[in-house]
Scaffold this active site. Structure first.
Site, short mmCIF file in Angstrom:
data_model
loop_
_atom_site.label_atom_id
_atom_site.label_comp_id
_atom_site.label_asym_id
_atom_site.label_seq_id
_atom_site.Cartn_x
_atom_site.Cartn_y
_atom_site.Cartn_z
CE LYS A 94 1.98 1.63 -1.13
NZ LYS A 94 1.08 0.65 -0.47
CG ASP B 256 2.73 -0.51 -4.51
OD1 ASP B 256 2.54 0.58 -5.09
OD2 ASP B 256 2.16 -0.83 -3.46
#
Length: 803
Positions: free
Chosen positions: A665, A661
């Site tokens: 980003k 994750d």
């Protein structure tokens, strides 16, 4: 004297005619001097035309005629209408026998509608004790012999009217509108909506104080209220504006009505028979305000196009075209002309388009052979929106709003005064175009229609935030947020007027399975403008719908990171589709939840600032873990269990601990700097011991203690006064095609900004050439459904304000 004119709906059976009688009685009792002009009652003129058409085909017209008589007589059995009914019997019988009729016969038949109306109203008024008198306008209103569209002979008509009212002025005269007679006393009609014209002529001849036109609406609106729910009543118009409005299709006014009033400066007031307390719209020679007043619509039109490269520079082409139109009695409402390839577009009535094309082909037959004319064609089903009062200096605003909603006019032109602009559209786009233009021009709340995909923690919170804030936002910003669709992977709830706070129950009871095409079709069917699709899923499959949504007029907002972290090829393809369709894609929450990170980086990059490095704590979950683990003397598993129990992690915490994750980003930020990195090129340190990465969630949660020796060792091996932070870092020569992307656990001094991080805050340092060693720091809540939803909400408002 005041002239009162009542329309067909005002005089319809029941409430209508009762209201008319009440209005007249009130004025008489108040001592006002009045004369009344009436239209045919109900839909009498249309019905007579239909019966005429049936009779001409030798079909059964008598049933229709009896229904017509029954309506016109209604409950007023004591009123003698036998003479008019007898005339209709004879005329229709003759038409049926011959199988045809002339314009003269048609005028005689259509005139009966007004005769019946005036006779009936006169009898009712007399019965109520009012001194009323039936006034057949054929006695005093003399016209030429152009049946169906007769023009008054002004001098003789004026003399007759003055003499008639001089002799009969003591009574309330109930005058037949729409009809007159030629010098041989043969009945003529003044054209459709001609009763308004009759009323304005009488007002002129008699120097009336005011003409009051009673209809079924409160006045003239900024647009047709049947088509635009937000249309507002206009309190005041000038004669010039009203005349433009009439010329461009406003059926409430006859195109010729204004001129007789303007000559004598007689005010015209449009009033509602059914709402007598309303003051209506006043039309006078002077204006209290300038600017755009209203939108008018013309329907049932076609566009005739003549194209010819060889006609460039040739004289007399226009004259030939308009001679054809004139010789064949074809009215042209709009002309558009281009010089580069010599194209001329003519907007005509749909019923006359084929004839226009055939006659033009005859006229330009030789030009086809010489290749000077390439094509004459017809585009059916077009409509015209005219912006009354629009000048070209501000025309870009409604035009841009149209393009933003993927509505491209076929053509447009402006009048010689430069104060009116007319746009031609496909008829299928009329309703949506009208609402888009109206919302842009008149300062009513701009309606933003939102489809929310995914209604879990973030999506559900967002929907509730919108519903709770909608009224305040509409008052403060003139933006009306309308959530018309809520969907998950299985079902959708649709409501064009917006979902209610009870949407959770409604989606369970009224939701149905769908495809993305169903939502697109629903938006098109209901002419929804300013469309936004909000993706609050985490679905890779849903991202496949983005391009279709954009191509069908939706802007995109997403808290879903997938679209920006798929292949660089898809990333560029999506941007191209967005550019081609002039749509926007906002995703501020992809990286920093509610923090203004992406906007800041975009602004720096677009301004030419050389960003040299971006470093930070990208995950609120992992921020919480390592901030607390570094500050407390407790095992790592205890902190991890605490985070799980508080709902800070995903249901399977390995989704957070794996680092993917954070990697996604970081990749999103890299691509904002036009770097072409792929996800596979990110060096990601996985925080999960290798033997715990597989297997089910339950087994994993039972083995959390196995983290402790690993992270106790890492913590103990730090230098003094250092703390652990799990960061993403983008570095390297960021002016090249690719940068270095790393996701890793680091140890930093506790007295630094990064080392002092608390709670579950996210933290970002942006290093640039100009700022040197002093980075731009952005810090704040970087996780949580409420924060993320608020960030998505911010993107919605940002898009709503655009343009």
């Amino acid at each position: 004297m005041k002239i009162l004119k009542f329309g067909g709906k005002s005089l319809s059976n029941g409430e209508g005619i009762n209201k008319v009688v009440s209005i007249v009685a009130d004025k008489v009792n108040n001592g006002e001097e009045i004369a009344i002009v009436v239209s045919a009652r109900g839909k009498a003129t249309d019905e007579l035309e239909e019966i005429l058409s049936v009779a001409a085909k030798n079909a059964d017209y008598k049933t229709l005629l009896e229904e017509f008589k029954k309506y016109q007589q209604d409950i007023y059995s004591t009123v003698d209408l036998s003479e008019e009914f007898s005339i209709l019997d004879k005329l229709f019988e003759g038409v049926s026998l011959i199988g045809d009729y002339s314009a003269k016969i048609k005028d005689q038949i259509l005139s009966v509608g007004e005769l019946l109306s005036a006779k009936l109203l006169t009898a009712i008024l007399i019965d109520k004790g009012i001194n009323a008198q039936f006034a057949d306008s054929r006695i005093f209103l003399k016209t030429d012999s152009k049946f169906g569209d007769a023009q008054p002979l002004e001098q003789i008509s004026k003399k007759n009217v003055i003499q008639y009212f001089k002799e009969n002025g003591a009574s309330v005269n109930v005058v037949t509108g729409f009809i007159g007679s030629n010098t041989n006393n043969v009945t003529t009609t003044l054209g459709r909506n001609g009763s308004n014209y009759t009323a304005s002529l009488l007002a002129n001849y008699l120097n009336a104080e005011e003409l009051q036109n009673y209809t079924h609406v409160d006045g003239i609106y900024t647009a047709n209220p049947d088509l635009v729910a937000d249309a507002k009543k206009i309190d005041h118009l000038t004669f010039t504006e009203a005349n433009e409005l009439a010329n461009f299709g406003a059926t409430i006014l006859h195109a010729k009505t204004i001129i007789p009033l303007l000559e004598k400066n007689i005010p015209l007031r449009i009033l509602n028979t059914f709402n007598h307390e309303n003051e209506g719209t006043l039309i006078t020679s002077t204006s209290t305000t300038g600017g755009i007043k209203t939108l008018s619509v013309l329907e049932n039109l076609a566009l005739v196009n003549l194209e010819g490269r060889g006609l460039l520079g040739k004289t007399g082409v226009d004259a030939r075209i308009f001679k054809v139109m004139g010789d064949n009695d074809i009215s042209v409402s709009i002309i558009s002309q281009g010089s580069s390839e010599r194209g001329i577009g003519l907007v005509v009535a749909e019923s006359q388009a084929t004839k226009a094309m055939i006659e033009l082909e005859k006229e330009f037959e030789n030009d086809f052979y010489s290749k000077d004319v390439n094509k004459i064609s017809v585009t059916d089903d077009v409509a015209v929106i005219s912006i009354i009062g629009q000048d070209l200096s501000t025309f870009h605003k409604p035009y841009t709003a149209l393009i933003r909603n993927k509505i491209v006019p076929i053509l447009f032109n402006n009048t010689v005064t430069g104060k009116n602009v007319s746009l031609v559209f496909k008829k299928s786009e009329l309703n949506k175009a009208l609402n888009v233009i109206h919302g842009e021009i008149f300062g009513v709340a701009k309606k933003i229609n939102i489809a929310v995909f995914g209604h879990g923690l973030v999506g559900g919170t967002l929907i509730n935030q919108i519903l709770e804030s909608a009224i305040a936002i509409e008052k403060r910003k003139d933006i009306k947020l309308n959530v018309f669709a809520i969907a998950n992977s299985k079902s959708v709830l649709l409501n064009k007027d917006g979902v209610t706070p009870n949407w959770i129950n409604e989606i369970q009871t009224n939701g149905f399975s769908y495809t993305i095409d169903d939502i697109i079709a629903y938006a098109n069917e209901h002419h929804l403008e300013n469309l936004i699709a909000v993706d609050n899923t985490a679905s890779t499959a849903f991202v496949e719908n983005y391009i279709s949504l954009v191509e069908n007029g939706f802007d995109l907002i997403s808290s879903n990171k997938v679209a920006n972290t798929l292949s660089y090829g898809f990333y560029k393809e999506l941007r191209k589709v967005l550019t081609d369709n002039q749509k926007s894609y906002l995703y501020e929450t992809n990286v920093g939840a509610g923090l203004p990170l992406i906007d800041t980086i975009k602004l720096l990059h677009l301004s030419g600032e050389n960003i040299t490095k971006i470093k930070g704590v990208f995950s609120g979950t992992l921020s919480y873990l390592f901030n607390n683990f570094s500050a407390k003397d407790v095992p790592f598993s205890d902190i991890l269990k605490e985070a799980i129990d508080n709902g800070y992690t995903e249901p399977d915490p390995r989704e957070d601990l794996g680092g993917n994750d954070v990697g996604r980003k970081l990749l999103i930020l890299a691509r904002e700097l036009d770097l072409q990195n792929e996800f596979e090129e990110i060096a990601i340190q996985n925080l999960i011991p290798e033997h715990l990465r597989e297997g089910n969630v339950t087994d994993f949660l039972n083995k959390l203690k196995e983290f402790d020796p690993i992270y106790d060792k890492i913590k103990s091996e730090q230098e003094p006064n250092h703390v652990l932070r799990y960061i993403g870092e983008l570095s390297g020569d960021l002016q090249n095609d690719k940068g270095n992307l790393e996701v890793k656990l680091v140890s930093v001094p506790s007295d630094t900004a990064l080392g002092g991080l608390k709670g579950s805050d996210s933290f970002f340092e942006i290093y640039t050439e100009s700022y040197g060693d002093r980075p731009i720091v952005i810090q704040g809540a970087g996780a949580g459904s409420a924060v993320t939803a608020r960030g998505v909400f911010g993107d919605i408002l940002r898009l709503s304000d655009k343009g």
